[in-house]
Design an enzyme around this catalytic site. Structure first.
Site, PDB file in Angstrom:
ATOM      1  N   ARG A 261       0.826  -1.200   0.000  1.00 36.06           N
ATOM      2  CA  ARG A 261       0.000   0.000   0.000  1.00 36.06           C
ATOM      3  C   ARG A 261       0.865   1.257   0.000  1.00 36.06           C
ATOM      4  O   ARG A 261       1.754   1.392   0.835  1.00 36.06           O
ATOM      5  CB  ARG A 261      -0.943  -0.011   1.210  1.00 36.06           C
ATOM      6  CG  ARG A 261      -1.801  -1.279   1.183  1.00 36.06           C
ATOM      7  CD  ARG A 261      -2.939  -1.237   2.155  1.00 36.06           C
ATOM      8  NE  ARG A 261      -3.788  -2.412   1.920  1.00 36.06           N
ATOM      9  CZ  ARG A 261      -4.922  -2.665   2.552  1.00 36.06           C
ATOM     10  NH1 ARG A 261      -5.352  -1.809   3.467  1.00 36.06           N
ATOM     11  NH2 ARG A 261      -5.623  -3.741   2.269  1.00 36.06           N
ATOM     12  N   ARG A 276       0.419   1.923  10.300  1.00 35.13           N
ATOM     13  CA  ARG A 276       0.198   2.211   8.871  1.00 35.13           C
ATOM     14  C   ARG A 276       1.515   2.038   8.141  1.00 35.13           C
ATOM     15  O   ARG A 276       2.396   2.881   8.205  1.00 35.13           O
ATOM     16  CB  ARG A 276      -0.324   3.643   8.715  1.00 35.13           C
ATOM     17  CG  ARG A 276      -0.892   3.961   7.348  1.00 35.13           C
ATOM     18  CD  ARG A 276      -1.451   5.369   7.284  1.00 35.13           C
ATOM     19  NE  ARG A 276      -2.583   5.575   8.174  1.00 35.13           N
ATOM     20  CZ  ARG A 276      -3.841   5.232   7.892  1.00 35.13           C
ATOM     21  NH1 ARG A 276      -4.123   4.675   6.731  1.00 35.13           N
ATOM     22  NH2 ARG A 276      -4.803   5.439   8.760  1.00 35.13           N
ATOM     23  N   GLU A 350      -9.322   0.095  13.449  1.00 33.31           N
ATOM     24  CA  GLU A 350      -9.707  -0.882  12.424  1.00 33.31           C
ATOM     25  C   GLU A 350      -8.647  -1.957  12.204  1.00 33.31           C
ATOM     26  O   GLU A 350      -7.482  -1.661  11.947  1.00 33.31           O
ATOM     27  CB  GLU A 350      -9.950  -0.131  11.109  1.00 33.31           C
ATOM     28  CG  GLU A 350     -10.363  -1.050   9.985  1.00 33.31           C
ATOM     29  CD  GLU A 350     -10.465  -0.332   8.642  1.00 33.31           C
ATOM     30  OE1 GLU A 350     -10.623   0.906   8.641  1.00 33.31           O
ATOM     31  OE2 GLU A 350     -10.378  -1.016   7.616  1.00 33.31           O
ATOM     32  N   SER A 353     -12.195  -5.644   7.858  1.00 33.90           N
ATOM     33  CA  SER A 353     -13.221  -4.963   7.092  1.00 33.90           C
ATOM     34  C   SER A 353     -13.995  -5.982   6.265  1.00 33.90           C
ATOM     35  O   SER A 353     -13.422  -6.642   5.410  1.00 33.90           O
ATOM     36  CB  SER A 353     -12.555  -3.925   6.185  1.00 33.90           C
ATOM     37  OG  SER A 353     -13.530  -3.105   5.626  1.00 33.90           O
ATOM     38  N   ARG A 409      -0.231  -5.229  11.893  1.00 31.04           N
ATOM     39  CA  ARG A 409      -1.072  -4.292  12.652  1.00 31.04           C
ATOM     40  C   ARG A 409      -1.625  -4.945  13.919  1.00 31.04           C
ATOM     41  O   ARG A 409      -1.658  -4.331  14.988  1.00 31.04           O
ATOM     42  CB  ARG A 409      -2.212  -3.754  11.795  1.00 31.04           C
ATOM     43  CG  ARG A 409      -3.038  -2.704  12.542  1.00 31.04           C
ATOM     44  CD  ARG A 409      -4.161  -2.114  11.723  1.00 31.04           C
ATOM     45  NE  ARG A 409      -3.692  -1.049  10.828  1.00 31.04           N
ATOM     46  CZ  ARG A 409      -4.517  -0.264  10.134  1.00 31.04           C
ATOM     47  NH1 ARG A 409      -5.830  -0.421  10.237  1.00 31.04           N
ATOM     48  NH2 ARG A 409      -4.035   0.664   9.332  1.00 31.04           N
TER      49      ARG A 409
END
Length: 446
Positions: A261, A276, A350, A353, A409
């Site tokens: 990402r 992140r 988060e 998802s 994460r």
RNA sequence: GGAGAGGUGGCCGAGCGGCUUAAGGCGCCGGUCUUGAAAACCGGUGACGCGCAAGCGUCCGGGGGUUCGAAUCCCUCCCUCUCCGCCA
């Protein structure tokens, strides 16, 4: 992609979806392009019909007449060429617009434009605040430093900001959560896959990441390929351009991939630590099922519960929220996030998802299935004779996906929640078999 | 990376400028026959678009070109296979 008939028949519903999702698409312009396309289609059909009939005549005509008849067809040929050209450009424009039209969300999806409009569905487990630990709380960066779990400096040296190296027990922990999650999914009869992570651009369009989120993706432009940000891309695309048979649905897949990402829109945000980062490993579950809203809603619940089971096995407190229209993204019909409690962030953040797309991705991927005709009543030999011909139908599938686990994460709440007064980190029971039986991580004797 | 051969309907496979609205076979579905089944025979059997419909058109790996007309000829890209080279 949605069915263009919906736009023709209920333009206001589509316009509302645009507004609710915070997107701008000129629906009226799209409709005028669509009308022009149909005009050209009709004219093209008529011209080709003339041309084919004339061609038949010329083939049968005596030699001396052929040249004359051929010459007469010149203008038709030229007109066809002109129509084809205009049709090609109109088609391209329509297609570009269609790629930007959002899926119309579920009626019950909360309408709103920020996190505050998300609706909390349930909380599981007791979150611990920094003060609840009864000793000086360390965040995952501090724990990583003292226990030698992560090396951010060298990660940056190797590959720039938002890169990291997991070391020793840190790397083991990463692998352990993925393997635990993998085993949980295998018990639920999801078919494990390994998939390419460098894929053709077509798949990015098909799954809905392009054209709107091109900035967030690493491109290998020389080869017209991209690094995926999730295994959702290759797995959902696995059966693109296929017509599956109804009785092989649902397709339940689980795949692990490294995910890349760019985090282009997040410059300066969450720059420290594992939250992140530019690459991670993620286990993703994907369901392809028939185009029945009840059926896909059922699978949406199931994939949500699968992920909750993983968090419960890890003994991590979390909550489930239903994501509002403005946050759910272009293609989604309905979306739930799982947010895991992260003590250092003093918030649920988060980690998962779960999305239902209905046929949005399937249309772009040309992913379809054929209905099985109803079976004739047993013993009725004449059923075929008297019964009217039952034709099977072809529909676009529904697609869904959810994170099973994404690491590193998830290591944030994992190490922060399980830290002890002596600076060690306890390993939850479920992970120990994947950690060589290790019960706690302690500072290396140096 | 080098050399060669190919990509045609669910599958196999013919076609190499106009009786192809893609032969033939296999598979599948329906029917005849049969107590039932098999065999045999007969019929049917793709996707997409436009249209209320009858119907019309598009699709022979993708794109472009030649031609009155292209699965068929030309260019280009992609993919597959075989041999050689390299290689975890």
């Amino acid at each position: 992609m949605i069915d263009i008939k919906v736009i023709r028949e209920e333009p206001d519903r589509v316009k509302k979806a645009c507004a609710d999702k915070g997107m701008t698409v000129d629906i009226d312009h799209l409709l005028s392009i669509d009308a022009r396309r149909r005009e050209l289609e009709t004219e093209f059909n008529e011209l080709r019909h003339q041309q084919r009939q004339a061609g038949e005549k010329i083939a049968k005509a005596p030699k001396e007449e052929k040249a004359v008849l051929s010459k007469e067809m010149g203008p038709i040929r030229d007109r066809i060429k002109a129509v084809e050209e205009e049709r090609a450009s109109v088609d391209a424009e329509l297609h570009e617009l269609m790629l930007r039209v959002p899926q119309v969300p579920h009626d019950d999806a909360p309408v709103g434009h920020g996190d505050e409009s998300n609706v909390e569905l349930r909380k599981v487990g007791e979150p611990r605040r920094k003060g609840d630990f009864g000793f000086e709380f360390k965040d995952h960066l501090a724990l990583g430093e003292s226990l030698g779990l992560f090396d951010f400096e060298r990660g940056v040296k190797l590959a720039g900001s938002r890169n990291y190296v997991l070391c020793g027990a840190g790397a083991m922990l990463h692998e352990a959560v993925l393997r635990l999650a993998w085993d949980i999914m295998l018990r639920r009869d999801f078919v494990p896959l390994t998939v390419p992570v460098l894929v053709n651009e077509r798949l990015m369009v098909g799954t809905g990441f392009f054209p709107l989120h091109r900035d967030e993706v690493y491109l290998a432009e020389r080869d017209n390929q991209c690094l995926v940000g999730t295994a959702e891309v290759p797995v959902t695309g696995l059966h693109c351009d296929e017509i599956l048979s109804e009785d092989e649905l649902p397709k339940l897949y689980v795949a692990r991939s490294t995910c890349f990402r760019r985090e282009a829109g997040a410059a300066g945000r969450d720059t420290r630590g594992l939250y992140r980062v530019h690459f991670m490993d993620k286990l993703e579950q994907v369901v392809l099922c028939k185009a029945d809203p009840e059926e896909s809603a059922k699978w949406h619940e199931i994939i949500l519960l699968n992920s909750e089971d993983v968090l419960q096995a890890l003994e991590l407190p979390y909550r489930v929220v239903e994501v509002c229209t403005g946050e759910m993204g272009q293609g989604k019909y309905r979306m739930y996030d799982i947010e895991t409690w992260m003590p250092s962030r003093e918030s649920y953040s988060e980690t998962h998802s779960a999305s239902s797309f209905h046929d949005f991705q399937a249309r772009r991927l040309n992913l379809r299935y054929r209905t099985s005709p109803p079976v004739a009543a047993a013993g009725s030999r004449t059923a075929g004779k008297t019964g009217r011909k039952v034709k099977s139908e072809i529909h676009f599938c529904h697609t869904l996906n959810n994170t099973v686990i994404a690491s590193p994460r998830i290591l944030i709440p994992l190490v922060e929640t399980n830290q002890n007064a002596d600076g060690s980190v306890s390993i939850p029971q479920a992970l120990r078999p994947y950690m060589q039986g290790m019960e706690r991580i302690e500072a290396p004797a140096s």
